[in-house]
Scaffold this motif. Structure first.
Motif, short mmCIF file in Angstrom:
data_model
loop_
_atom_site.label_atom_id
_atom_site.label_comp_id
_atom_site.label_asym_id
_atom_site.label_seq_id
_atom_site.Cartn_x
_atom_site.Cartn_y
_atom_site.Cartn_z
N VAL A 18 -25.02 -18.84 54.02
CA VAL A 18 -23.65 -18.46 53.67
C VAL A 18 -23.63 -17.56 52.45
O VAL A 18 -22.89 -16.57 52.40
N THR A 65 -14.86 -18.39 51.23
CA THR A 65 -15.72 -18.58 52.40
C THR A 65 -16.29 -19.99 52.45
O THR A 65 -16.34 -20.61 53.51
N SER A 78 -13.79 -7.95 49.01
CA SER A 78 -15.05 -8.68 48.91
C SER A 78 -16.26 -7.76 48.93
O SER A 78 -17.06 -7.75 47.99
#
Length: 320
Positions: free
Chosen positions: A7, A116, A204
């Motif tokens: 991630v 996220t 982002s």
């Protein structure tokens, strides 16, 4: 842990891409201010507005979150200034060392990363930490940095300059407008909302790439500046930022819960992960503006960012 690394890897990969592009001059150094302007004045404000507008107003006014984060920041600033001031490091360098230890890269890195990892619930605590650091922590450290000067009004003048900088920074205004939209349950007209959404979606990748470019430029500039000195002037601050800061926030959060303050487990997780982020890259620009040892500050920012590639996933795995 593998899932956590998967991630977080794209976020650090974008930073590395920006660093490599600037370091190899594929991205001209003169283009970096333009990237900064796009991120600071267009993309990030739109992201913060959407976060604020989509977050219940109660989460944006969470007093327990503000108390824990603010107390940790003030304790950290006081401790770093007290422990690092010596015959080589005066008020100016000690104060910006404290700022780089207490001010995480929440705006450029934390907002997209925590959204996220944690989801929409991260918005409220993240917005509170950004607001406190921009208004209180940075203003306090800039004021302390002026205590080296002979002018007895140096600190008050620096405080006014810091507050003026807050007023011209678009991010606090975006947060305020988002909170107002949340309170009034106001929605932007369709075409405007889609435009804001497009800019928010660009925040982002553009912000992370810009972090890498800014770090590369700071590293290149630092080689021609005053040397940072021995590792003892850099490594302790890196350790404070990545280890002491999140542990302090965690301890204060546990204490608050033990005392009965209304702090949700999710909010505490977000606060600890924000504290585990590397140092904010804009501290280097502030240090340069106020005549501090920017070589030292740039190295701290660079090292915390590199080390956070390993330390931040560990913090995520531990807190989850």
């Amino acid at each position: 842990m593998l899932h956590v690394f998967l991630v977080t890897f794209p976020f650090f990969a974008l930073i590395a891409a920006g660093y490599a592009a600037a370091r190899r001059r594929v991205l001209p150094l003169d283009a970096i201010p333009g990237l900064n302007i796009f991120v600071l004045y267009f993309a990030l404000p739109c992201m913060l507005y959407r976060f604020g507008a989509g977050t219940p107003i109660g989460q944006l006014l969470d007093g327990s979150v503000a108390l824990i984060w603010g107390l940790a920041a003030l304790l950290l600033v006081g401790a770093v200034v007290m422990l690092t001031r010596n015959e080589r490091i005066g008020w100016n360098d000690a104060s910006f060392g404290a700022l780089v230890a207490a001010f995480p890269n929440t705006g450029f890195m934390g907002v997209p990363l925590l959204a996220t990892i944690v989801g929409a619930q991260a918005a409220g605590p993240v917005i509170i930490t950004i607001t406190f650091d921009m208004v209180i922590t940075s203003s306090l450290c800039i004021a302390l940095s002026r205590l080296d000067g002979a002018d007895e009004h140096g600190a008050s003048k620096a405080m006014r300059q810091a507050l003026r900088g807050v007023f011209v920074n678009p991010m606090p205004w975006a947060i305020l407008l988002g909170a107002l939209a949340s309170a009034l349950q106001f929605r932007l007209p369709g075409p405007i909302d889609r435009t804001v959404a497009m800019l928010a979606d660009a925040a982002s990748p553009a912000a992370l790439f810009t972090i890498g470019a800014v770090l590369a430029r700071s590293a290149l500039m630092a080689s021609g500046m005053r040397r940072a000195g021995a590792l003892r002037d850099v490594l302790p601050v890196v350790a404070v930022k990545l280890v002491v800061h999140p542990l302090l926030v965690l301890a204060l959060g546990w204490l608050a819960i033990a005392l009965g303050l209304p702090l949700s487990p999710t909010a505490l997780v977000v606060l600890v992960l924000v504290a585990a982020l590397p140092s904010a890259s804009n501290v280097s620009m502030l240090a340069e503006r106020f005549g501090a040892d920017n070589g030292r500050i740039a190295r701290i920012i660079l090292w915390t960012t590199v080390a956070a590639f390993f330390s931040f996933p560990l913090a995520v795995g531990w807190m989850r």
